[in-house]
Design a protein around this motif. Sequence first.
Motif, short mmCIF file in Angstrom:
data_model
loop_
_atom_site.label_atom_id
_atom_site.label_comp_id
_atom_site.label_asym_id
_atom_site.label_seq_id
_atom_site.Cartn_x
_atom_site.Cartn_y
_atom_site.Cartn_z
N VAL A 93 70.84 -8.14 29.49
CA VAL A 93 70.26 -6.79 29.10
C VAL A 93 71.18 -5.83 28.76
O VAL A 93 71.93 -5.45 29.69
CB VAL A 93 69.00 -6.90 29.99
CG1 VAL A 93 68.48 -5.41 29.79
CG2 VAL A 93 68.06 -7.87 30.22
N GLY A 94 70.79 -4.92 27.85
CA GLY A 94 71.94 -3.82 27.72
C GLY A 94 72.63 -4.27 26.59
O GLY A 94 73.29 -3.28 25.81
N ASP A 95 72.92 -5.49 26.11
CA ASP A 95 74.08 -5.80 24.98
C ASP A 95 73.58 -5.18 23.69
O ASP A 95 72.40 -5.78 23.61
CB ASP A 95 74.65 -7.09 25.11
CG ASP A 95 75.37 -7.66 26.19
OD1 ASP A 95 76.08 -6.61 26.88
OD2 ASP A 95 75.60 -8.97 26.39
N TRP A 96 74.27 -4.81 22.91
CA TRP A 96 73.87 -4.43 21.45
C TRP A 96 75.03 -4.54 20.65
O TRP A 96 76.24 -4.46 21.24
CB TRP A 96 73.32 -3.04 21.50
CG TRP A 96 74.25 -1.94 21.70
CD1 TRP A 96 74.41 -1.50 22.97
CD2 TRP A 96 74.92 -1.12 20.86
NE1 TRP A 96 75.35 -0.28 22.99
CE2 TRP A 96 75.77 -0.22 21.53
CE3 TRP A 96 75.03 -1.19 19.57
CZ2 TRP A 96 76.75 0.81 21.13
CZ3 TRP A 96 76.05 0.00 18.91
CH2 TRP A 96 76.43 0.76 19.70
N VAL A 141 69.61 -6.32 23.16
CA VAL A 141 68.91 -6.95 24.31
C VAL A 141 68.26 -5.98 25.07
O VAL A 141 69.10 -5.23 25.78
CB VAL A 141 69.65 -8.13 25.03
CG1 VAL A 141 68.71 -8.82 26.05
CG2 VAL A 141 70.08 -9.42 24.24
N VAL A 142 67.04 -5.80 25.24
CA VAL A 142 66.52 -4.33 25.71
C VAL A 142 65.63 -4.71 27.14
O VAL A 142 64.98 -3.65 27.30
CB VAL A 142 65.68 -3.57 24.68
CG1 VAL A 142 66.95 -2.96 23.47
CG2 VAL A 142 64.65 -4.27 23.93
N GLY A 143 65.37 -5.81 27.43
CA GLY A 143 64.43 -6.14 28.64
C GLY A 143 64.34 -7.65 28.86
O GLY A 143 64.81 -8.56 28.07
N GLU A 144 63.92 -7.85 29.91
CA GLU A 144 63.58 -9.08 30.26
C GLU A 144 62.17 -9.43 30.98
O GLU A 144 61.64 -8.42 31.66
CB GLU A 144 64.74 -9.68 30.92
CG GLU A 144 65.10 -9.28 32.25
CD GLU A 144 66.30 -9.63 33.11
OE1 GLU A 144 66.71 -10.74 32.48
OE2 GLU A 144 66.78 -9.08 33.87
N LYS A 151 68.88 0.39 24.89
CA LYS A 151 67.66 0.79 25.70
C LYS A 151 66.45 0.50 24.67
O LYS A 151 66.70 0.55 23.28
CB LYS A 151 67.48 2.14 26.01
CG LYS A 151 68.30 2.84 26.95
CD LYS A 151 68.16 1.92 28.43
CE LYS A 151 69.26 2.35 29.15
NZ LYS A 151 69.16 1.93 30.63
N PRO A 152 65.17 0.27 24.94
CA PRO A 152 64.15 -0.05 23.61
C PRO A 152 63.74 1.16 23.10
O PRO A 152 64.12 2.28 23.41
CB PRO A 152 62.95 -0.33 24.76
CG PRO A 152 63.26 -0.77 26.04
CD PRO A 152 64.62 0.09 26.32
N ARG A 153 63.84 0.65 21.68
CA ARG A 153 63.66 1.95 20.55
C ARG A 153 62.47 1.97 19.84
O ARG A 153 61.95 2.55 19.37
CB ARG A 153 64.98 1.95 19.55
CG ARG A 153 66.06 2.11 20.30
CD ARG A 153 67.51 2.22 19.85
NE ARG A 153 67.55 2.21 18.42
CZ ARG A 153 68.97 2.63 17.80
NH1 ARG A 153 69.96 3.04 18.64
NH2 ARG A 153 69.23 2.36 16.60
#
Length: 273
Positions: A41-44, A65-68, A232-234
């Motif tokens: 989570v956090g990888d982009w 990847v913004v959450g799990e 982060k989620p966008r």
Amino acid sequence: MRASWAVIAVMLMAAPARAEENSAAREVMSHMARGARSARVGDWVTYRFDGGAGGMRIYYWRMAVVGEEKDKEGRDAVWVEMEAGMHPSMKSPLMQMRMLVAREGEQIRYDAISRLFVGGPTDRPQEYSQEALDHVLKTMDQEEKDNKVPDPEDAKVVLPAGVKPVLRTGKETRVMTLAGTVTVVPVELVMKKTVVKRMWISREIPLMQLAKMEIPGIAHSMEVAEYGIDAKPRMVLPPPSAPKVRLEYADRIFPDLPGMDAPKEPADSENAP
């Protein structure tokens, strides 16, 4: 196909022998084993695509990847967002997607999507109904099979005389990209002495482990532009009560990336949130 090793899987499918018997595959796997980690989570990562036409078909694609959470079957899963646009920072994106994807251990499974949201430049994001999602996944699976490079070891595949895909690699080296200098293994897919595709595989690039790719025959290229570990989620998700995309609309509103021939048609107003 397992996500963070997607490029490796594609190459191994194209290889004329099993991975343990193929020097090209061994070189890549050895490179990846020296420090590559699975998606977190956090990888982009953001890629720049050049569709040829003298630079007139350039766009950017971002994956994060913004959450799990657990999916509806109780499996560990992650939220993956994808965006496409004409600017690397995705100002006014042309397409947004958010999907809940199962994972096994540390590997993301893109064949196990349980929820899907899609938004366009003028359309609010909508969630796909289960029926529409199943239809989209079936279509994507068929397209992947249709685009798969023939394996000459497969007795069911009949190739023209003298045509045999060959995968070859160079030694580990350093290469400059738009995102900086990274360690890579260069890979070429060759058919009848013609280079079909060039790839530079890097354990330093999150998610895809791909630094660059070129398809000389059609003058297309792809290169990492930016990457990081702070995603982060966008996407702004619709409320749970919002209407979902039904099967009859799935083909029409499922987004095409810029440069594709098929235009995107708007959803029927009756189905809009």
